[in-house]
Design a protein around this motif. Sequence first.
Motif, PDB file in Angstrom:
ATOM      1  N   LYS A 275       3.253  14.967   5.049  1.00 17.34           N
ATOM      2  CA  LYS A 275       4.616  15.005   5.573  1.00 17.34           C
ATOM      3  C   LYS A 275       4.943  13.722   6.319  1.00 17.34           C
ATOM      4  CE  LYS A 275       5.957  19.850   6.146  1.00 17.34           C
ATOM      5  NZ  LYS A 275       6.484  20.850   7.107  1.00 17.34           N
ATOM      6  N   SER A 276       3.934  13.137   6.957  1.00 18.33           N
ATOM      7  CA  SER A 276       4.131  11.981   7.825  1.00 18.33           C
ATOM      8  C   SER A 276       3.676  10.688   7.161  1.00 18.33           C
ATOM      9  CB  SER A 276       3.357  12.186   9.132  1.00 18.33           C
ATOM     10  OG  SER A 276       3.180  10.977   9.827  1.00 18.33           O
ATOM     11  N   VAL A 277       4.551   9.694   7.140  1.00 13.69           N
ATOM     12  CA  VAL A 277       4.182   8.372   6.624  1.00 13.69           C
ATOM     13  C   VAL A 277       3.080   7.770   7.486  1.00 13.69           C
ATOM     14  CG1 VAL A 277       4.990   6.014   6.258  1.00 13.69           C
ATOM     15  CG2 VAL A 277       6.446   7.934   5.597  1.00 13.69           C
ATOM     16  N   THR A 278       3.221   7.893   8.795  1.00 11.99           N
ATOM     17  CA  THR A 278       2.224   7.329   9.714  1.00 11.99           C
ATOM     18  C   THR A 278       0.852   7.933   9.458  1.00 11.99           C
ATOM     19  OG1 THR A 278       3.908   6.934  11.412  1.00 11.99           O
ATOM     20  CG2 THR A 278       1.613   7.024  12.140  1.00 11.99           C
ATOM     21  N   ASN A 279       0.790   9.243   9.295  1.00 19.32           N
ATOM     22  CA  ASN A 279      -0.489   9.888   9.021  1.00 19.32           C
ATOM     23  C   ASN A 279      -1.096   9.377   7.715  1.00 19.32           C
ATOM     24  OD1 ASN A 279      -0.562  11.400  11.321  1.00 19.32           O
ATOM     25  ND2 ASN A 279      -0.159  13.365  10.350  1.00 19.32           N
ATOM     26  N   ALA A 280      -0.269   9.197   6.706  1.00 19.39           N
ATOM     27  CA  ALA A 280      -0.768   8.731   5.410  1.00 19.39           C
ATOM     28  C   ALA A 280      -1.351   7.323   5.521  1.00 19.39           C
ATOM     29  CB  ALA A 280       0.344   8.767   4.366  1.00 19.39           C
ATOM     30  N   VAL A 281      -0.654   6.444   6.228  1.00 17.33           N
ATOM     31  CA  VAL A 281      -1.127   5.059   6.382  1.00 17.33           C
ATOM     32  C   VAL A 281      -2.403   5.020   7.224  1.00 17.33           C
ATOM     33  CG1 VAL A 281      -0.581   2.802   7.366  1.00 17.33           C
ATOM     34  CG2 VAL A 281       1.160   4.047   6.066  1.00 17.33           C
ATOM     35  N   PHE A 282      -2.438   5.749   8.324  1.00 18.40           N
ATOM     36  CA  PHE A 282      -3.644   5.790   9.153  1.00 18.40           C
ATOM     37  C   PHE A 282      -4.814   6.401   8.387  1.00 18.40           C
ATOM     38  CE2 PHE A 282      -1.485   5.822  13.617  1.00 18.40           C
ATOM     39  CZ  PHE A 282      -1.103   4.507  13.411  1.00 18.40           C
ATOM     40  N   CYS A 283      -4.525   7.405   7.583  1.00 19.35           N
ATOM     41  CA  CYS A 283      -5.567   8.041   6.772  1.00 19.35           C
ATOM     42  C   CYS A 283      -6.165   7.044   5.780  1.00 19.35           C
ATOM     43  CB  CYS A 283      -4.987   9.246   6.032  1.00 19.35           C
ATOM     44  SG  CYS A 283      -6.175  10.142   5.010  1.00 19.35           S
ATOM     45  N   ALA A 284      -5.300   6.273   5.123  1.00 18.02           N
ATOM     46  CA  ALA A 284      -5.777   5.272   4.160  1.00 18.02           C
ATOM     47  C   ALA A 284      -6.695   4.262   4.830  1.00 18.02           C
ATOM     48  CB  ALA A 284      -4.585   4.566   3.510  1.00 18.02           C
ATOM     49  N   LEU A 285      -6.316   3.800   6.010  1.00 19.77           N
ATOM     50  CA  LEU A 285      -7.131   2.823   6.728  1.00 19.77           C
ATOM     51  C   LEU A 285      -8.475   3.425   7.153  1.00 19.77           C
ATOM     52  CD1 LEU A 285      -4.332   1.235   8.935  1.00 19.77           C
ATOM     53  CD2 LEU A 285      -5.533   0.131   7.038  1.00 19.77           C
ATOM     54  N   LYS A 286      -8.457   4.685   7.568  1.00 21.43           N
ATOM     55  CA  LYS A 286      -9.696   5.351   7.976  1.00 21.43           C
ATOM     56  C   LYS A 286     -10.616   5.572   6.779  1.00 21.43           C
ATOM     57  CE  LYS A 286     -12.384   7.486  10.919  1.00 21.43           C
ATOM     58  NZ  LYS A 286     -13.136   6.719  11.934  1.00 21.43           N
ATOM     59  N   VAL A 287     -10.072   5.996   5.651  1.00 16.82           N
ATOM     60  CA  VAL A 287     -10.871   6.192   4.433  1.00 16.82           C
ATOM     61  C   VAL A 287     -11.516   4.871   4.023  1.00 16.82           C
ATOM     62  CG1 VAL A 287     -10.733   6.655   1.953  1.00 16.82           C
ATOM     63  CG2 VAL A 287      -9.622   8.199   3.574  1.00 16.82           C
ATOM     64  N   ARG A 288     -10.703   3.815   4.065  1.00 14.72           N
ATOM     65  CA  ARG A 288     -11.199   2.491   3.675  1.00 14.72           C
ATOM     66  C   ARG A 288     -12.331   2.055   4.595  1.00 14.72           C
ATOM     67  NH1 ARG A 288     -11.870  -0.146  -0.594  1.00 14.72           N
ATOM     68  NH2 ARG A 288     -13.832  -0.739   0.321  1.00 14.72           N
ATOM     69  N   SER A 289     -12.172   2.295   5.884  1.00 12.78           N
ATOM     70  CA  SER A 289     -13.187   1.909   6.870  1.00 12.78           C
ATOM     71  C   SER A 289     -14.475   2.700   6.669  1.00 12.78           C
ATOM     72  CB  SER A 289     -12.638   2.140   8.281  1.00 12.78           C
ATOM     73  OG  SER A 289     -13.630   1.913   9.247  1.00 12.78           O
ATOM     74  N   ASN A 290     -14.339   3.995   6.413  1.00 11.92           N
ATOM     75  CA  ASN A 290     -15.525   4.850   6.252  1.00 11.92           C
ATOM     76  C   ASN A 290     -16.286   4.565   4.966  1.00 11.92           C
ATOM     77  OD1 ASN A 290     -14.896   6.128   8.624  1.00 11.92           O
ATOM     78  ND2 ASN A 290     -14.072   7.970   7.679  1.00 11.92           N
ATOM     79  N   PHE A 291     -15.576   4.167   3.931  1.00 10.78           N
ATOM     80  CA  PHE A 291     -16.161   4.086   2.596  1.00 10.78           C
ATOM     81  C   PHE A 291     -17.329   3.108   2.518  1.00 10.78           C
ATOM     82  CE2 PHE A 291     -16.134   2.505  -1.862  1.00 10.78           C
ATOM     83  CZ  PHE A 291     -16.417   3.691  -2.491  1.00 10.78           C
ATOM     84  N   LYS A 292     -17.200   1.997   3.195  1.00  8.87           N
ATOM     85  CA  LYS A 292     -18.245   0.973   3.084  1.00  8.87           C
ATOM     86  C   LYS A 292     -19.561   1.398   3.721  1.00  8.87           C
ATOM     87  CE  LYS A 292     -16.377  -1.515   7.074  1.00  8.87           C
ATOM     88  NZ  LYS A 292     -15.773  -2.800   7.501  1.00  8.87           N
ATOM     89  N   TYR A 293     -19.513   2.466   4.544  1.00  6.62           N
ATOM     90  CA  TYR A 293     -20.738   2.933   5.182  1.00  6.62           C
ATOM     91  C   TYR A 293     -21.402   4.078   4.430  1.00  6.62           C
ATOM     92  CZ  TYR A 293     -18.895   0.218   9.054  1.00  6.62           C
ATOM     93  OH  TYR A 293     -18.401  -0.805   9.837  1.00  6.62           O
ATOM     94  N   ILE A 294     -20.740   4.595   3.403  1.00  6.03           N
ATOM     95  CA  ILE A 294     -21.272   5.755   2.692  1.00  6.03           C
ATOM     96  C   ILE A 294     -22.426   5.370   1.778  1.00  6.03           C
ATOM     97  CG2 ILE A 294     -20.746   7.598   1.034  1.00  6.03           C
ATOM     98  CD1 ILE A 294     -17.886   7.549   2.068  1.00  6.03           C
ATOM     99  N   THR A 295     -22.293   4.231   1.102  1.00  5.05           N
ATOM    100  CA  THR A 295     -23.312   3.835   0.118  1.00  5.05           C
ATOM    101  C   THR A 295     -23.744   2.390   0.336  1.00  5.05           C
ATOM    102  OG1 THR A 295     -21.521   3.252  -1.406  1.00  5.05           O
ATOM    103  CG2 THR A 295     -22.503   5.429  -1.653  1.00  5.05           C
ATOM    104  N   PRO A 296     -24.383   2.085   1.427  1.00  7.25           N
ATOM    105  CA  PRO A 296     -24.732   0.692   1.736  1.00  7.25           C
ATOM    106  C   PRO A 296     -25.699   0.042   0.763  1.00  7.25           C
ATOM    107  CG  PRO A 296     -25.856   2.221   3.231  1.00  7.25           C
ATOM    108  CD  PRO A 296     -24.871   3.029   2.451  1.00  7.25           C
ATOM    109  N   LYS A 297     -26.419   0.821  -0.031  1.00  9.13           N
ATOM    110  CA  LYS A 297     -27.405   0.243  -0.949  1.00  9.13           C
ATOM    111  C   LYS A 297     -26.786  -0.201  -2.273  1.00  9.13           C
ATOM    112  CE  LYS A 297     -31.343   2.839   0.889  1.00  9.13           C
ATOM    113  NZ  LYS A 297     -32.427   3.818   0.589  1.00  9.13           N
ATOM    114  N   PHE A 298     -25.538   0.217  -2.549  1.00  6.56           N
ATOM    115  CA  PHE A 298     -24.906  -0.154  -3.806  1.00  6.56           C
ATOM    116  C   PHE A 298     -24.309  -1.556  -3.702  1.00  6.56           C
ATOM    117  CE2 PHE A 298     -23.919   4.538  -4.966  1.00  6.56           C
ATOM    118  CZ  PHE A 298     -25.251   4.719  -5.280  1.00  6.56           C
ATOM    119  N   GLU A 299     -24.269  -2.231  -4.837  1.00  4.92           N
ATOM    120  CA  GLU A 299     -23.637  -3.541  -4.885  1.00  4.92           C
ATOM    121  C   GLU A 299     -22.135  -3.387  -4.607  1.00  4.92           C
ATOM    122  OE1 GLU A 299     -25.111  -6.394  -5.229  1.00  4.92           O
ATOM    123  OE2 GLU A 299     -27.116  -5.561  -5.524  1.00  4.92           O
ATOM    124  N   ASP A 300     -21.515  -4.454  -4.077  1.00  6.99           N
ATOM    125  CA  ASP A 300     -20.094  -4.396  -3.746  1.00  6.99           C
ATOM    126  C   ASP A 300     -19.236  -4.035  -4.949  1.00  6.99           C
ATOM    127  OD1 ASP A 300     -20.589  -4.956  -1.146  1.00  6.99           O
ATOM    128  OD2 ASP A 300     -20.100  -7.080  -1.266  1.00  6.99           O
TER     129      ASP A 300
END
Length: 368
Positions: free
Chosen positions: A165-190
């Motif tokens: 419903k909220s644009v702000t929530n969607a944008v903040f969610c995208a940034l949080k997902v992006r930030s978390n993703f790089k820590y999920i699989t550190p052993k994989f190549e970029d």
Amino acid sequence: MPIYMDRHEVPEGTTAETLAEIHQEDLKIEHEFNCRGFTYWFDEERNQVFCLIEAPHKQAIIDMHRKAHGDVPNKIIEVDPTIVNSFLGRISDPEKSQNTELNIINDPAFRVIMVLETNNYLNRVEADQYSIFNQKFHKSITKTFEKFEGRIVKQNNNIYITSFKSVTNAVFCALKVRSNFKYITPKFEDHDRLLNIAINAGVPVSAENTIFEETVCLATRMCEHLKYQIVITQEIKSLYESENRNAFVNNDLIYTLSLDEQHFLNQIMDFIESHWRDPELDVSRFSHALGYSKSQLYRRLTKLTGKSPNNFIRDYRLNKSLKMLHEQRGNVSEVAFQTGFNSLAYFSECFKRKFNILPSKYIQQHTF
């Protein structure tokens, strides 16, 4: 009986109370047309109303509205109530409106749609790696969506479509997902850890025939074909900055697609989706059909996608071929020629270069 959603454009200044009264007029006579109204959404800012109605056919809805109050819908589409609930969060009146005499509803159907996609290497990693990644990835994504009040509409191993419903929530969610993703699989190549996110917004009934079709289509195209990790439309940027008067979209982390670029993206995708199977399709035909010179097409396409026109066509075909092989819609030779490749050897070479596995080997490992 089928269930439909219609769209009404109402005069500026129409109030929620007026709409509630009009809705009551529908309910008084709906039985005459074998209809049953479930609920409606009213967007006072955009002067739009969307009604959810069970009916024998579209004409019955038109006839009912015409007799009740004369406001004939601008558009009617058939919908699946489960999908409606996924996007909009309800298929009946909100609880607070049920306790009022008129069932006054002032609840917009406008939604912010996020499409999130990881690269399809997920189908190709070793089973133990895939299992570990899969569990961590989906747990992290689900938790983040819940935190930012996102409703998951569709998901599989590498794609999520989520409604906010909220644009702000969607944008903040995208940034949080992006930030978390790089820590999920550190052993994989970029290059094996790609994640793209696109955010668009719209209403459930537009010119298309499926709920939120236009909005989801553009967001999917942005997500799958643009080179940016997080991309939003110009409308999302404007709405975000309107909601956050003292904050602006971080251009270093988020790319905003201009209206001109949005038009260009739809142009190229409309064409490629209709002609990708044609083995005669080449850059000359591609550029001519879109009304650009070869140099113009090259410059605009590489800016948005990071790919030349030739590579864009080839990669589109290869992605289609991977899907067809995974779904067992033909052997390697059949899939090669169905996706516009004249040479089986060239197809196998391109497939191996892009996905790091021969198509024949892929079939052995990933189809049963």
